[in-house]
Scaffold this motif. Structure first.
Motif, PDB file in Angstrom:
ATOM      1  N   SER A 100       0.871  -1.019   0.141  1.00  0.00           N
ATOM      2  CA  SER A 100       0.162  -0.028  -0.067  1.00  0.00           C
ATOM      3  C   SER A 100       0.942   1.232  -0.106  1.00  0.00           C
ATOM      4  O   SER A 100       2.230   1.098   0.287  1.00  0.00           O
ATOM      5  N   THR A 101       0.243   2.411  -0.420  1.00  0.00           N
ATOM      6  CA  THR A 101       0.865   3.684  -0.424  1.00  0.00           C
ATOM      7  C   THR A 101      -0.165   4.660  -0.132  1.00  0.00           C
ATOM      8  O   THR A 101      -1.278   4.422  -0.580  1.00  0.00           O
ATOM      9  N   ASN A 102       0.224   5.790   0.458  1.00  0.00           N
ATOM     10  CA  ASN A 102      -0.861   6.957   0.385  1.00  0.00           C
ATOM     11  C   ASN A 102      -1.160   7.382  -0.906  1.00  0.00           C
ATOM     12  O   ASN A 102      -0.246   7.498  -1.996  1.00  0.00           O
ATOM     13  N   ARG A 103      -2.374   7.985  -1.082  1.00  0.00           N
ATOM     14  CA  ARG A 103      -2.762   8.577  -2.228  1.00  0.00           C
ATOM     15  C   ARG A 103      -1.714   9.319  -2.907  1.00  0.00           C
ATOM     16  O   ARG A 103      -1.742   9.634  -4.170  1.00  0.00           O
ATOM     17  N   SER A 104      -1.337  10.206  -1.937  1.00  0.00           N
ATOM     18  CA  SER A 104      -0.456  11.313  -2.251  1.00  0.00           C
ATOM     19  C   SER A 104       1.015  10.885  -2.576  1.00  0.00           C
ATOM     20  O   SER A 104       1.744  11.733  -3.458  1.00  0.00           O
ATOM     21  N   ASN A 105       1.243   9.733  -2.560  1.00  0.00           N
ATOM     22  CA  ASN A 105       2.626   9.458  -2.957  1.00  0.00           C
ATOM     23  C   ASN A 105       2.578   8.867  -4.416  1.00  0.00           C
ATOM     24  O   ASN A 105       2.701   7.455  -4.893  1.00  0.00           O
ATOM     25  N   GLU A 106       2.817   9.856  -5.188  1.00  0.00           N
ATOM     26  CA  GLU A 106       2.622   9.742  -6.827  1.00  0.00           C
ATOM     27  C   GLU A 106       3.986   8.693  -7.530  1.00  0.00           C
ATOM     28  O   GLU A 106       3.895   7.911  -7.854  1.00  0.00           O
ATOM     29  N   ARG A 107       4.982   8.943  -6.494  1.00  0.00           N
ATOM     30  CA  ARG A 107       6.139   8.136  -7.113  1.00  0.00           C
ATOM     31  C   ARG A 107       5.857   6.692  -6.996  1.00  0.00           C
ATOM     32  O   ARG A 107       6.335   5.607  -7.822  1.00  0.00           O
ATOM     33  N   MET A 108       5.534   6.227  -5.626  1.00  0.00           N
ATOM     34  CA  MET A 108       5.297   5.022  -5.208  1.00  0.00           C
ATOM     35  C   MET A 108       4.202   4.296  -6.254  1.00  0.00           C
ATOM     36  O   MET A 108       4.092   3.107  -6.528  1.00  0.00           O
ATOM     37  N   LYS A 109       2.881   5.020  -6.389  1.00  0.00           N
ATOM     38  CA  LYS A 109       2.049   4.622  -7.068  1.00  0.00           C
ATOM     39  C   LYS A 109       2.556   4.308  -8.442  1.00  0.00           C
ATOM     40  O   LYS A 109       2.139   3.076  -8.909  1.00  0.00           O
ATOM     41  N   LEU A 110       3.358   5.101  -9.101  1.00  0.00           N
ATOM     42  CA  LEU A 110       3.987   4.811 -10.442  1.00  0.00           C
ATOM     43  C   LEU A 110       4.720   3.441 -10.383  1.00  0.00           C
ATOM     44  O   LEU A 110       4.557   2.482 -11.552  1.00  0.00           O
ATOM     45  N   VAL A 111       5.416   3.248  -9.311  1.00  0.00           N
ATOM     46  CA  VAL A 111       6.533   2.065  -9.173  1.00  0.00           C
ATOM     47  C   VAL A 111       5.301   0.749  -9.279  1.00  0.00           C
ATOM     48  O   VAL A 111       5.756  -0.169  -9.958  1.00  0.00           O
ATOM     49  N   PHE A 112       4.223   0.888  -8.383  1.00  0.00           N
ATOM     50  CA  PHE A 112       3.429  -0.374  -8.155  1.00  0.00           C
ATOM     51  C   PHE A 112       2.771  -0.334  -9.727  1.00  0.00           C
ATOM     52  O   PHE A 112       2.932  -1.667 -10.186  1.00  0.00           O
ATOM     53  N   GLU A 113       2.302   0.465 -10.466  1.00  0.00           N
ATOM     54  CA  GLU A 113       1.818   0.412 -11.679  1.00  0.00           C
ATOM     55  C   GLU A 113       2.940  -0.130 -12.577  1.00  0.00           C
ATOM     56  O   GLU A 113       2.574  -1.306 -13.437  1.00  0.00           O
ATOM     57  N   LYS A 114       4.164   0.518 -12.754  1.00  0.00           N
ATOM     58  CA  LYS A 114       4.957  -0.328 -13.547  1.00  0.00           C
ATOM     59  C   LYS A 114       5.275  -1.791 -13.514  1.00  0.00           C
ATOM     60  O   LYS A 114       5.632  -2.384 -14.281  1.00  0.00           O
TER      61      LYS A 114
END
Length: 139
Positions: A100-114
């Motif tokens: 999981s990550t916070n909604r505001s953590n754009e970098r980590m969201k991109l890592v998960f999606e990638k």
């Protein structure tokens, strides 16, 4: 050469130092030590220097849950988080892996999606005004 290995107790101080670079204190030392003792802490090295770590457990509905992925601020955007995730996915003790990550953590969201993770839900009220997004992937 970059590589990922299981952390051992001699890595504790360096892992805690990297964590403190990010959160500003050493309050998670006990969590890190327990993860190392229980063989649930992975480290990524640049040459022979630890530059990041990942901690997981299997208490999330008997599935692997990556609870921390931390990379030294000076070593970010070089693929180290991805290397840790790749290693985790190929060595996970369970087929299903969550994080999981916070909604505001754009970098980590991109890592998960990638890395091919899908959103699996949202948890409100952990951090005021910044929901936690749950991610999921099978190996």
């Amino acid at each position: 050469m970059n590589n990922v290995v299981q952390a051992n107790i001699t890595d504790l101080d360096k892992v805690v130092y990297i964590d403190s670079e990010v959160i500003g204190n050493t309050s998670r030392r006990r969590i890190v030590k327990n993860a190392i003792d229980e063989k649930r802490c992975l480290i990524v090295k640049e040459m022979n220097d630890i530059v990041g770590f990942l901690i997981y457990d299997t208490h999330f509905f008997e599935c692997s849950f990556i609870s921390l992925i931390i990379v030294s601020p000076s070593k970010r955007r070089k693929g180290y988080a991805s290397q840790l995730i790749d290693y985790m996915m190929s060595h996970s003790p369970t087929t299903k892996v969550f994080s999981s990550t916070n909604r505001s953590n754009e970098r980590m969201k991109l890592v998960f999606e990638k890395k091919g993770f899908s959103q699996s839900g949202i948890i409100e009220n952990l951090d005021e005004g910044d929901p936690e997004i749950i991610y999921y992937k099978t190996r």
